[in-house]
Scaffold this active site. Structure first.
Site, PDB file in Angstrom:
ATOM      1  N   LYS A  47      36.992  35.919 -66.609  1.00 39.10           N
ATOM      2  CA  LYS A  47      37.274  34.552 -67.053  1.00 39.10           C
ATOM      3  C   LYS A  47      37.391  34.432 -68.566  1.00 39.10           C
ATOM      4  O   LYS A  47      37.860  33.420 -69.070  1.00 39.10           O
ATOM      5  CB  LYS A  47      36.214  33.584 -66.514  1.00 39.10           C
TER       6      LYS A  47
ATOM      7  N   LYS B  55      46.320  37.058 -54.558  1.00 37.33           N
ATOM      8  CA  LYS B  55      45.430  36.256 -53.720  1.00 37.33           C
ATOM      9  C   LYS B  55      45.834  34.783 -53.773  1.00 37.33           C
ATOM     10  O   LYS B  55      46.240  34.301 -54.833  1.00 37.33           O
ATOM     11  CB  LYS B  55      44.003  36.420 -54.275  1.00 37.33           C
TER      12      LYS B  55
ATOM     13  N   LYS C 263      43.600  28.471 -56.023  1.00 34.55           N
ATOM     14  CA  LYS C 263      43.888  27.140 -56.565  1.00 34.55           C
ATOM     15  C   LYS C 263      44.311  27.249 -58.025  1.00 34.55           C
ATOM     16  O   LYS C 263      45.194  26.532 -58.480  1.00 34.55           O
ATOM     17  CB  LYS C 263      42.634  26.257 -56.441  1.00 34.55           C
TER      18      LYS C 263
END
Length: 340
Positions: free
Chosen positions: A119, A202, A205
């Site tokens: 991240k 994958k 969202k």
């Protein structure tokens, strides 16, 4: 341990309220498996709203999304009579235990966590919050508070569970045996769902385009259109081959997950029939599944007071267990008991 054993072993899992709807990736890949856990375990399922603060978020949407997540869990078959369903922020012991656990976690140990690395890959560590850095420690506290026997995990969560076990062992060694070491409960036949437009990635969202993701609460006609428009390949054979035919393989996985039919059975059923028939039938299967799920979720959201009562009841059950754990922890680290 002072925590009395229950008739069934405990299991715990949570999901972040960071979207307006579950999608096929997280539903078929994880959350639908939670329903079966109610048969063998005493489950605690929470909406991880504290974790939602680790990334920038819209405060106006967070409360609504927390309710939407709870409604979807109930719509898919989580029974609030058998499972404690609650918002993480309604059980302050999560944050309190996380602080104690952070005192046992090495800086380098936390820095090595894959999620923090992933991240911060784009913006760098300087742009990341301390909350994001502490995410795995809060996750360890989430688990250890309930002293569960099992934690349902996918491959991407294994590292976090290892940290949880390390911290539990460290606490037990440094102070007194307080925590059981939770074991991974590998979800059987977990479906790996990929992006409909980029089947090598994958379904997500944050990363998928609108056409690549199927949301359970979107208009079923939109979901059907996305299936019909899904990327396949230049062949016509409906065959499972993740390397050579990732798009078709993904659609077969979805079809199998929704109907319970084996991949082998589906390949035989569509032999010589081409992609048009296959995608058309799958679109119908998707509509048949999402329509009642969506209707039930919206019905639950219409009665906000009842939904909030479910969350309040779940938090009460969770706090009964969590407060006992935290009391043991506070006594063992040497805190002065609170008076009154």
């Amino acid at each position: 341990m002072s925590d009395a054993p229950t008739a069934l072993p405990r299991v715990l899992s949570g999901i972040q309220p960071t979207a307006d709807s579950f999608h096929f990736g997280n539903y078929l890949g994880a959350t639908r498996q939670w329903v079966a856990l109610q048969e063998e375990f005493e489950p605690f399922f929470f909406i991880a709203d504290l974790h939602a603060l680790t990334m920038e978020h819209d405060p106006k949407k967070l409360a609504d999304r927390t309710r939407v997540a709870a409604a979807q869990l109930i719509a898919m078959g989580i029974d609030p009579e058998r499972s404690a369903v609650f918002a993480q922020s309604h059980v302050p012991e999560h944050a309190e235990l996380a602080w104690v656990m952070s005192s046992l976690t090495g800086f380098g140990e936390a820095r090595r966590m894959t999620q923090f690395k992933d991240k911060t890959a784009k913006g760098g560590e300087g742009a990341a919050s301390v909350a994001l850095f502490n995410y795995p420690i809060l996750q360890a506290a989430d688990i250890l508070l309930y002293r569960p026997q099992y934690v349902p995990v996918g491959e991407d969560q294994r590292q976090h569970l290892e940290l949880t076990r390390d911290l539990a062992q460290r606490f037990n060694h440094r102070f007194k045996k307080t925590f059981r070491l939770p074991e991974a409960y590998i979800l059987k036949e977990t479906a790996k769902i990929t992006d409909l437009q980029q089947p090598d990635k994958k379904m997500s969202k944050s990363a998928s385009s609108p056409g690549g993701i199927i949301e359970l609460l979107e208009d079923p006609k939109v979901s059907a259109k996305k299936i019909r428009s899904a990327v396949t390949d230049s062949e016509t054979e409906v065959r499972f081959d993740e390397e050579a035919k990732p798009g078709v393989s993904n659609l077969l996985t979805i079809y199998s997950a929704l109907t319970g039919r084996s991949i082998d059975d589906l390949e035989k059923a569509y032999a010589g029939r081409g992609y048009g028939d296959f995608k058309g039938d799958l679109a119908d299967v998707v509509v048949e599944f999402v329509t009642p799920f969506r209707a039930r979720t919206l019905e639950l959201l219409d009665d906000r007071a009842e939904l909030d009562a479910v969350l309040k009841s779940g938090a009460g059950r969770a706090r009964e267990v969590a407060s006992r754990t935290l009391a043991d922890v506070y006594e063992r680290v040497g805190f002065l008991p609170a008076q009154g």
